[in-house]
Design an enzyme around this catalytic site. Structure first.
Site, PDB file in Angstrom:
ATOM      1  CG  ASP A  31      36.851 -37.905  14.128  1.00 20.58           C
ATOM      2  OD1 ASP A  31      36.933 -39.111  13.809  1.00 20.58           O
ATOM      3  OD2 ASP A  31      37.837 -37.146  14.156  1.00 20.58           O
TER       4      ASP A  31
ATOM      5  CG  ASN B  25      35.434 -43.082   6.339  1.00 20.21           C
ATOM      6  OD1 ASN B  25      34.355 -42.653   6.743  1.00 20.21           O
ATOM      7  ND2 ASN B  25      36.595 -42.555   6.736  1.00 20.21           N
TER       8      ASN B  25
END
Length: 246
Positions: free
Chosen positions: A24, A72
């Site tokens: 991330d 996503n």
């Protein structure tokens, strides 16, 4: 990877056999530098190479990385398209080095939503690295833990309906055989970069007894040394799996 200098690193005592990473912070890393988010994703892809290279030097046999989640798809069309192009470029650019370095690549996740060409490239990379065993690299693309369990349950239910499996035989040892990760050991250590302290639907079943490290480092800044430090710290943890020391 092949032909690149390999700094000597002593094997880490008590090193986790399987490390999973939620990579991330790519977008924030790019934004901090006044660049588009995709710039950060490209930097993050380069970081993957360094971490994969370090695994056999440290003693990690299995590395699983979270590249693209089922959630996503909610990102902008430009970012999603850029990520899919990045995956294709990664496969083209890294295949020869992965083969030469003894890395076996597997993909987990629901491939059906991915474009046909990318699916073919993923399958080809898995095939050409299938005999490798120095490092087992698993890349999660269009992956979600809940989605994985739902798909596994459907396959299990189909086998019960077909008479291949008795309902009475279904227990917590049965379902893992239907998961995407059925050939992998459960992760010993899960690392999430970027300062967020959540697991984001990653390896929900498999990480029931994993150790976690939530670190502030953004993924493109995550180094070999930091990786080694986290693996060394894992060796000092007391893992009781719900029991107590005698």
């Amino acid at each position: 990877m092949a032909g690149m200098p390999q700094p000597k690193v002593d094997l880490v005592p008590g090193c986790p056999r399987h490390v999973a990473i939620i990579m991330d912070g790519n977008g924030r890393w790019a934004t901090q530098r006044g660049r588009p988010r995709l710039y950060g994703h490209h930097a993050g892809a380069r970081r993957v190479r360094e971490i994969v290279e370090s695994c056999p030097q440290i003693g990690v046999d299995y590395l699983t990385i979270f590249a693209f989640s089922t959630e996503n798809w909610k990102r902008t069309q430009v970012e999603v398209a850029g990520l899919m192009n990045l995956f294709r470029r990664y496969i083209i650019k890294e295949t020869r080095a992965l083969v030469a370095s003894g890395v076996r690549v597997r993909f987990i996740g629901d491939r059906l939503r991915l474009d046909t060409k990318l699916q073919e490239m993923m399958g080809e990379l898995e095939a050409v690295t299938a005999q490798n065993s120095r490092v087992h690299l698993t890349i999660a693309i269009n992956y979600g833990g809940r989605d994985e369990v739902a798909r596994a349950t459907k396959r299990l239910a189909a086998d019960v309906a077909a008479g291949k499996l008795s309902p009475e035989d279904v227990d917590e040892e049965t379902l893992p055989r239907y998961l995407d990760t059925h050939v992998l050991p459960d992760p010993d250590l899960v690392i999430r970069t970027s300062g967020e302290a959540r697991i984001s639907n990653f390896l929900l079943w498999q990480s029931a007894y994993s150790e976690y490290e939530f670190i502030d480092t953004l993924w493109p800044d995550f180094t070999r040394d930091e990786f080694q430090h986290l693996c060394a710290a894992f060796g000092g943890r007391d893992r009781r799996y719900g029991g107590v020391k005698a």
